[in-house]
Design an enzyme around this catalytic site. Structure first.
Site, PDB file in Angstrom:
ATOM      1  N   ASP A 231       0.876  -1.158   0.000  1.00 23.18           N
ATOM      2  CA  ASP A 231       0.000   0.000   0.000  1.00 23.18           C
ATOM      3  C   ASP A 231       0.923   1.220   0.000  1.00 23.18           C
ATOM      4  OD1 ASP A 231      -2.381   1.573   0.365  1.00 23.18           O
ATOM      5  OD2 ASP A 231      -1.881   1.709   2.498  1.00 23.18           O
TER       6      ASP A 231
ATOM      7  N   ASP B 215       0.058   5.097   0.914  1.00 17.75           N
ATOM      8  CA  ASP B 215      -0.107   6.060   2.005  1.00 17.75           C
ATOM      9  C   ASP B 215      -0.180   5.346   3.346  1.00 17.75           C
ATOM     10  OD1 ASP B 215      -0.218   8.080   0.062  1.00 17.75           O
ATOM     11  OD2 ASP B 215      -2.391   7.911  -0.123  1.00 17.75           O
TER      12      ASP B 215
END
Length: 180
Positions: free
Chosen positions: A10, A12
């Site tokens: 992922d 952020d």
């Protein structure tokens, strides 16, 4: 971790600091200390890496696709400057109310990665910080590792009681465990 696996990150909260107000410009993209070096260590150890990220700020009108590309170019340059390599970035520009198949926790983005790289779910490790990340990993049946950065502390409390997810302080700690 025995055989080489494919790593999905992922963005952020895992690679860079997250913001409740979205990362809307390259200036707002700030790597979490150690994350870029961790990616470089994975690269040098032979792990192919892709990124899977929800970017609803695009369809919310907070930033353009061109700006998202500039943010990603800054990130890729920063990763490459320390010896890391990202094979591809997958992103979903949709808002939650658009009910697309790609926005995590929907499996579309991760299914596309499996298809594009000809992988089975047990060949993939997904590293994320949110409950949506955990949910999509459960859906496609891949190993999930939670980091406490970003939304990770909140997510730890959301996991089912008997869940066996490995939890690490940050991406550096995950990679130190991988490569040891």
């Amino acid at each position: 971790m025995g055989e080489k696996k494919f790593v999905i990150l992922d963005r952020d909260g895992v690679i860079n600091f997250d913001s409740d107000n979205y990362i809307k410009s390259p200036d707002e993209w700030i790597p979490i200390p150690g994350s870029l070096d961790a990616i470089a260590l994975l690269t040098k150890a032979g792990y192919p890496i892709v990124i899977a990220t929800n970017q609803s700020g695009v369809n919310r009108g907070l930033y353009s696709l061109d700006t998202l590309q500039l943010i990603h170019r800054k990130m890729l340059n920063a990763i490459q400057s320390v010896g890391g390599k990202i094979e591809k970035i997958y992103f979903c520009p949709h808002r939650p109310d658009e009910n697309c198949a790609c926005r995590k926790p929907q499996p579309g983005m991760l299914q596309a990665i499996l298809r594009d790289f000809n992988l089975k779910s047990d060949e993939v490790i997904y590293i994320g910080d949110s409950f949506k990340d955990w949910e999509v990993a459960q859906t496609i049946g891949c190993e999930f590792i939670l980091v406490r950065t970003g939304n990770g502390e909140k997510t730890v409390k959301q996991l089912p009681q008997n869940d066996r997810t490995k939890i690490f302080d940050d991406l550096s700690a995950v990679v130190a465990d991988f490569i040891s």
